[in-house]
Design an enzyme around this catalytic site. Structure first.
Site, PDB file in Angstrom:
ATOM      1  CD1 TRP A 116      -2.388   2.071   1.598  1.00  0.00           C
ATOM      2  CD2 TRP A 116      -3.262   0.582   0.172  1.00  0.00           C
ATOM      3  NE1 TRP A 116      -3.579   2.577   1.138  1.00  0.00           N
ATOM      4  CE2 TRP A 116      -4.134   1.687   0.261  1.00  0.00           C
ATOM      5  CE3 TRP A 116      -3.607  -0.465  -0.677  1.00  0.00           C
ATOM      6  CZ2 TRP A 116      -5.324   1.777  -0.454  1.00  0.00           C
ATOM      7  CZ3 TRP A 116      -4.799  -0.384  -1.391  1.00  0.00           C
ATOM      8  CH2 TRP A 116      -5.643   0.729  -1.270  1.00  0.00           C
ATOM      9  CG  ASP A 166      -2.278  13.376  -0.985  1.00  0.00           C
ATOM     10  OD1 ASP A 166      -2.459  12.148  -1.151  1.00  0.00           O
ATOM     11  OD2 ASP A 166      -2.562  14.219  -1.858  1.00  0.00           O
ATOM     12  CD  GLU A 169      -4.551   5.677   0.770  1.00  0.00           C
ATOM     13  OE1 GLU A 169      -5.126   4.880   0.040  1.00  0.00           O
ATOM     14  OE2 GLU A 169      -4.316   5.460   1.969  1.00  0.00           O
ATOM     15  CD  GLU A 325     -13.190   5.833  -2.354  1.00  0.00           C
ATOM     16  OE1 GLU A 325     -13.099   5.336  -3.495  1.00  0.00           O
ATOM     17  OE2 GLU A 325     -12.370   5.590  -1.453  1.00  0.00           O
TER      18      GLU A 325
HETATM   19  C1  BGC Z   1      -8.557   7.231  -0.226  1.00  0.00           C
HETATM   20  C2  BGC Z   1      -8.110   7.437   1.205  1.00  0.00           C
HETATM   21  C3  BGC Z   1      -8.914   6.551   2.141  1.00  0.00           C
HETATM   22  C4  BGC Z   1      -8.945   5.105   1.675  1.00  0.00           C
HETATM   23  C5  BGC Z   1      -9.893   4.256   2.490  1.00  0.00           C
HETATM   24  C6  BGC Z   1      -8.513   5.754  -0.557  1.00  0.00           C
HETATM   25  O1  BGC Z   1      -8.936   5.563  -1.880  1.00  0.00           O
HETATM   26  O2  BGC Z   1      -7.704   7.944  -1.096  1.00  0.00           O
HETATM   27  O3  BGC Z   1      -8.282   8.761   1.595  1.00  0.00           O
HETATM   28  O4  BGC Z   1      -8.365   6.627   3.423  1.00  0.00           O
HETATM   29  O5  BGC Z   1      -9.360   5.051   0.336  1.00  0.00           O
HETATM   30  O6  BGC Z   1     -11.175   4.773   2.507  1.00  0.00           O
END
Ligand code: BGC
Length: 371
Positions: A116, A166, A169, A325
């Site tokens: 990751w 950030d 990610e 999301e």
């Molecule tokens: C996002 C992160 C988040 C993670 C889990 C990723 O795709 O960029 O901000 O913490 O998903 O939800």
């Protein structure tokens, strides 16, 4: 696709709170999205801290408490590693990024076997901020978690200025202003915890002040916060620093220009994109970011705008009552969407963080959320 029917926000917020507590693992961890291929089995400090804050704000104290317990166990299990990192920083020989604390752990608190984009500092600040906010609500002093908080204070004070991934990610080569803000907020909150020793509290307070000063000198362009040092554009995560985190107050001179810029650069019909150029699933709009922006406008005194943003976030609910999301409909890079669909499947749904931010904004706007 968003829902054109008017959604009953109180009912959705109540259902969201129940979804969060029902899906919380016995260990206290909140799964980011229990069914999504790339997130299944993992809990993030960042998502979890905001989820716990939402649960706490809605009166689900035991749930928030259990998550903070899980974080503390994870931090204590990594004590030796943290001590090594802090010592190496003090000796001027920093350890490589790969040896820093990961951003996510399995629900049992283990590092997990999957690769990751792990080195991210924000979540370790955000969980201290969230637990301190919780303690303020319930009249606690943080003593249940003080050992772990002390370790995190040492970790963050030693490492905060290192470039890292950030919130999204990405861009591990940059110094991200929302990451700095989350770290500063966590350290500031730690400095107010009566259960922490005086030396740590002073260290936390002075480092928080130094970070805030660095943000004001290096993280601002034309009076507004920027995505990273040297950039001129914004990132929607910056809204969180005004609300709910409140590192900067709603009447700080940075607030209105930053929020207006997020509106202009990233907001389409109250749906908020992460940043210009986002390619993840084509770069759609994130309900949780509409709620972050709503919380920031609430802090700035504009509840009407906050309510519009809440309504848009609620309209993203699926037939099954889940918040995703992100939603399509307006994508920055439509051609990139299929690549992600093939790689990881349908967008993460439900995303517990999305449900949490809806709860958090609803509570702040006085919507009745039943426990
Ligand atoms: C996002 C992160 C988040 C993670 C889990 C990723 O795709 O960029 O901000 O913490 O998903 O939800």
């Amino acid at each position: 696709m968003t829902n054109s029917q008017t959604v009953d926000i109180a009912a959705l917020a109540t259902a969201s709170l129940h979804l969060i507590t029902d899906m919380q693992h016995d260990s206290g961890a909140y799964p980011a999205s229990p069914t999504f291929s790339a997130y299944r089995g993992y809990s993030w400090f960042r998502d979890g801290a905001f989820i716990a804050d939402a649960a706490s704000s809605a009166g689900a104290s035991a749930s928030a408490h259990a998550f903070f317990d899980w974080c503390a166990r994870v931090v204590l299990a990594n004590q030796d590693r943290i001590l090594r990192i802090v010592e190496a920083e003090a000796n001027g020989a920093p350890l490589p990024d790969g040896e820093m604390l990961p951003t996510r752990f399995t629900l049992d608190g283990e590092p997990g076997a999957d690769d990751w984009w792990d080195f991210q500092l924000d979540g370790y600040g955000t969980w201290i901020w969230a637990l301190a906010a919780h303690e303020t609500r319930v009249g606690g002093d943080g003593s249940a978690w003080s050992e772990a908080v002390a370790l995190c204070v040492d970790y963050l004070c030693a490492t905060w200025s290192r470039p890292c991934f950030d919130w999204w990610e990405e861009h591990s080569e940059q110094q991200h202003i929302s990451t700095w803000g989350c770290v500063a907020a966590g350290l500031k909150a730690a400095s107010g915890l009566a259960s922490l020793d005086d030396d740590r509290r002073h260290l936390a307070a002075s480092t928080a002040r130094a970070i805030e000063a660095r943000i004001r000198t290096h993280g601002v362009f034309e009076g507004r916060l920027v995505k990273w040092v040297g950039e001129q554009r914004v990132d929607a995560s910056l809204a969180s620093l005004f609300g709910p985190i409140g590192l900067f107050s709603g009447d700080d001179a940075l607030c209105q220009p930053t929020l207006r810029r997020i509106e202009e650069e990233l907001t389409v019909n109250s749906g908020v994109h992460r940043f210009v150029g986002d390619r993840f699933y084509g770069g759609g709009r994130w309900p949780l970011l509409s709620c972050m922006l709503g919380l920031a406008w609430h802090a700035a005194g504009d509840d009407q705008r906050a309510a519009e943003l809440l309504e848009w976030a609620a309209s993203a609910v699926t037939q099954d009552g889940f918040l995703p999301e992100q939603v399509d409909g307006h994508l920055f890079h439509p051609d990139d969407r299929s690549e992600w669909l093939e790689r990881w499947g349908t967008v993460a749904t439900p995303l517990l963080w999305s449900h949490a931010m809806l709860v958090r904004l609803a509570v702040e706007l006085g919507v009745e959320v039943a426990k």
